[in-house]
Design an enzyme around this catalytic site. Structure first.
Site, PDB file in Angstrom:
ATOM      1  N   ARG A 148      12.396  27.582 -32.665  1.00 40.68           N
ATOM      2  CA  ARG A 148      11.003  27.124 -32.765  1.00 40.68           C
ATOM      3  C   ARG A 148      10.176  28.239 -33.385  1.00 40.68           C
ATOM      4  NH1 ARG A 148       7.071  26.231 -27.560  1.00 40.68           N
ATOM      5  NH2 ARG A 148       6.656  28.426 -27.974  1.00 40.68           N
ATOM      6  N   TYR A 160      -1.635  29.335 -28.670  1.00 39.73           N
ATOM      7  CA  TYR A 160      -0.429  28.905 -27.981  1.00 39.73           C
ATOM      8  C   TYR A 160       0.826  29.363 -28.743  1.00 39.73           C
ATOM      9  CZ  TYR A 160       3.578  26.602 -26.391  1.00 39.73           C
ATOM     10  OH  TYR A 160       4.857  26.424 -25.945  1.00 39.73           O
ATOM     11  N   ASP A 211       5.763  23.446 -32.148  1.00 39.39           N
ATOM     12  CA  ASP A 211       5.005  22.833 -31.047  1.00 39.39           C
ATOM     13  C   ASP A 211       3.510  22.891 -31.376  1.00 39.39           C
ATOM     14  OD1 ASP A 211       4.011  21.926 -28.650  1.00 39.39           O
ATOM     15  OD2 ASP A 211       5.035  23.416 -27.400  1.00 39.39           O
ATOM     16  N   HIS A 213       1.246  21.559 -29.380  1.00 40.93           N
ATOM     17  CA  HIS A 213       0.631  21.700 -28.054  1.00 40.93           C
ATOM     18  C   HIS A 213      -0.632  20.852 -27.890  1.00 40.93           C
ATOM     19  CE1 HIS A 213       0.513  24.133 -24.250  1.00 40.93           C
ATOM     20  NE2 HIS A 213       1.806  24.024 -24.472  1.00 40.93           N
ATOM     21  N   GLU A 237       6.425  18.774 -32.173  1.00 39.08           N
ATOM     22  CA  GLU A 237       6.238  18.472 -30.748  1.00 39.08           C
ATOM     23  C   GLU A 237       4.764  18.317 -30.391  1.00 39.08           C
ATOM     24  OE1 GLU A 237       7.930  21.575 -28.375  1.00 39.08           O
ATOM     25  OE2 GLU A 237       6.783  21.008 -26.607  1.00 39.08           O
ATOM     26  N   GLU A 263       6.500  16.639 -22.236  1.00 36.74           N
ATOM     27  CA  GLU A 263       6.721  17.690 -21.222  1.00 36.74           C
ATOM     28  C   GLU A 263       5.702  17.604 -20.087  1.00 36.74           C
ATOM     29  OE1 GLU A 263       6.343  21.140 -23.838  1.00 36.74           O
ATOM     30  OE2 GLU A 263       4.492  21.669 -22.821  1.00 36.74           O
ATOM     31  N   ARG A 284      10.716  14.782 -24.005  1.00 40.62           N
ATOM     32  CA  ARG A 284      10.611  16.173 -23.536  1.00 40.62           C
ATOM     33  C   ARG A 284      10.664  16.305 -22.019  1.00 40.62           C
ATOM     34  NH1 ARG A 284      11.247  20.636 -25.123  1.00 40.62           N
ATOM     35  NH2 ARG A 284       9.228  21.643 -25.013  1.00 40.62           N
ATOM     36  N   GLU A 340      15.553  23.075 -24.845  1.00 39.88           N
ATOM     37  CA  GLU A 340      14.748  24.286 -25.031  1.00 39.88           C
ATOM     38  C   GLU A 340      15.262  25.376 -24.080  1.00 39.88           C
ATOM     39  OE1 GLU A 340      10.653  23.903 -23.873  1.00 39.88           O
ATOM     40  OE2 GLU A 340      10.017  25.576 -25.131  1.00 39.88           O
ATOM     41  N   TRP A 403      -5.524  22.358 -24.350  1.00 39.66           N
ATOM     42  CA  TRP A 403      -4.592  23.496 -24.409  1.00 39.66           C
ATOM     43  C   TRP A 403      -3.192  23.003 -24.244  1.00 39.66           C
ATOM     44  CZ3 TRP A 403      -0.748  26.361 -21.934  1.00 39.66           C
ATOM     45  CH2 TRP A 403      -0.454  27.595 -22.568  1.00 39.66           C
TER      46      TRP A 403
END
Ligand code: KDG
Ligand code: MG
Length: 403
Positions: A148, A160, A211, A213, A237, A263, A284, A340, A403
């Site tokens: 990543r 992030y 990602d 985020h 992602e 996630e 995820r 991951e 975030w």
């Protein structure tokens, strides 16, 4: 009859906070579960010790599915990260016990191995694309075949994936959340250059991931997915905040860049509409936050009907107990995609002594009965809990952003 005789909640901080549940049976067998909810650890610890542990005493530890349903349906208040992380910890600990009693690693109880190892991706980050690519070379030198890439963006400070908040091994301790800055237009202009350099320097064979985020609007996310197409990402992602599945239709219609999400989800109902509409490629959800091995197994079986694969979350804040549980599941399900693997500090490894291995880009949960993870009370007690928050994000005009 064998019954559960104790359920202890162990909160420790070997560099970062972890919440571990240890269930013991009248035969003296113990099982571990992970209930770590980063930045809200004590809420889960209380849910478990005040509300769940007393209910477990006297139950048959082998009735895993019945215990899951009892804890999910029983309290009336369903779903949510605190509830589902708690149920996950109980479920995982009971699978650990069942494996130990059977003398088999958990993946054998789930149907046995579908593969020889679980393809893993590592993290590379830097203040600039050059630094990120150098970090990626180091990740690949450790054996990873997938990485990543996250880079600082000119004009923004810690963001992030590259800030102090996410550097593996760093001591992270804030009594109030750190505040980071965000600007989507600066980010969108910049990210393609990271992947142009990454693909040119790292070659065609390596899998590249990124990602976002949860930071982009639907139309911004669609543009990024299109702009990154030439670099053939393994996945992009969390392109938008995860609550609204409908927005992914726009991203999906615009681009062939594979999408991963979930996630922060904790129930099959969070991901069901995305799967049914074939809006995503990778799920995820991990064992720790998705309701345990039993629940995530069902979610992945459901995902298999829509050509979606697993891409289970594996940050530093899922403990080695939760990580091992995801590996056992990942080895067993047919539609595994990638795992991951952010890695752990030496202190964390000393506390949990996990039996999983990483070799030539692939993870394996090991052959020890159960999950293959232990908990050293002396080390745990030497590293007590301290308050810690995830950062928050503000736009350049000072308003709060995702975030
Ligand atoms: O606790 C939050 C972290 O686990 C998360 O920010 C990490 O997004 C993450 C990832 O993909 O590992
Ligand atoms: Mg993520």
């Amino acid at each position: 009859m064998t019954v559960i005789t104790s359920a202890e909640v162990l909160v420790s901080r070997p560099g970062r906070n972890f919440v571990t549940l240890r269930i013991t049976t009248s035969d003296g067998v113990t099982g571990l579960g992970d209930a770590t909810l980063n930045g809200r650890e004590l809420a889960v610890a209380s849910y478990l010790s005040d509300h769940v542990a007393p209910l477990l005493i006297g139950l048959d530890p082998h009735r895993i599915e019945d215990t899951w349903q009892y804890l999910y349906r029983g309290p009336y208040w369903r779903r949510g990260p605190v509830t589902m992380a708690s149920i996950a910890a109980v479920d995982t600990a009971l699978w650990d016990i069942k494996g130990k009693v059977a003398g088999l690693p958990v993946y054998q109880l789930l149907g046995g191995a579908s593969r020889t190892g679980c393809l893993a991706y590592g993290h590379a980050h830097g203040a600039t694309p050059q630094e990120t690519v150098e970090a990626a070379h180091a990740v690949l030198a450790r054996g990873f075949r997938a990485v990543r890439l996250q880079s600082g963006v000119p004009g923004l400070g810690d963001i992030y994936g590259v800030g102090a908040s996410t550097l593996p091994g760093d001591e992270v301790r804030w009594s109030r959340p750190l505040e980071e800055q965000w600007d989507s237009s600066k980010y969108l202009r910049f990210v393609p250059s990271l992947f142009e350099l990454g693909r040119a320097e790292l070659g065609e064979d390596v899998h590249l991931l990124h990602d976002v985020h949860h930071r982009l609007s639907p139309i911004e996310a669609a543009r990024l997915a299109v702009d990154l197409e030439p670099y053939r990402l393994f996945w992009l992602e969390d392109v938008t905040p995860a609550e609204d599945p409908a927005v992914l239709r726009r991203v999906r219609a615009a681009s062939t860049t594979p999408l991963a999400i979930g996630e922060v989800f904790n129930s099959v109902f969070d991901i069901k509409p995305m799967l049914e509409e074939r809006l995503i490629d990778y799920v995820r959800m991990a064992v720790t936050h998705g309701g345990g091995i039993s629940a995530v197994r069902k979610i992945l079986d459901f995902a298999s009907m829509f050509n979606a694969r697993s891409g289970m979350h594996g940050p530093e804040d899922i403990s080695p107990v939760g990580f091992a549980a995801s590996l056992h599941l990942g080895l067993a399900v047919h539609n595994f995609g990638i795992q991951e693997f952010a890695g752990y500090t030496d202190e964390t490894l000393a506390l949990f002594q996990p039996g999983f291995t990483f070799d030539d880009g692939y993870l394996h949960p090991g052959e020890a009965p159960g999950l293959g993870v232990s908990y050293d009370d002396t080390i745990g007690e030497a590293h007590p809990y301290e308050a810690n928050y995830l950062p928050v994000n503000r736009l350049l005009d000072g308003s709060v952003h995702d975030w």
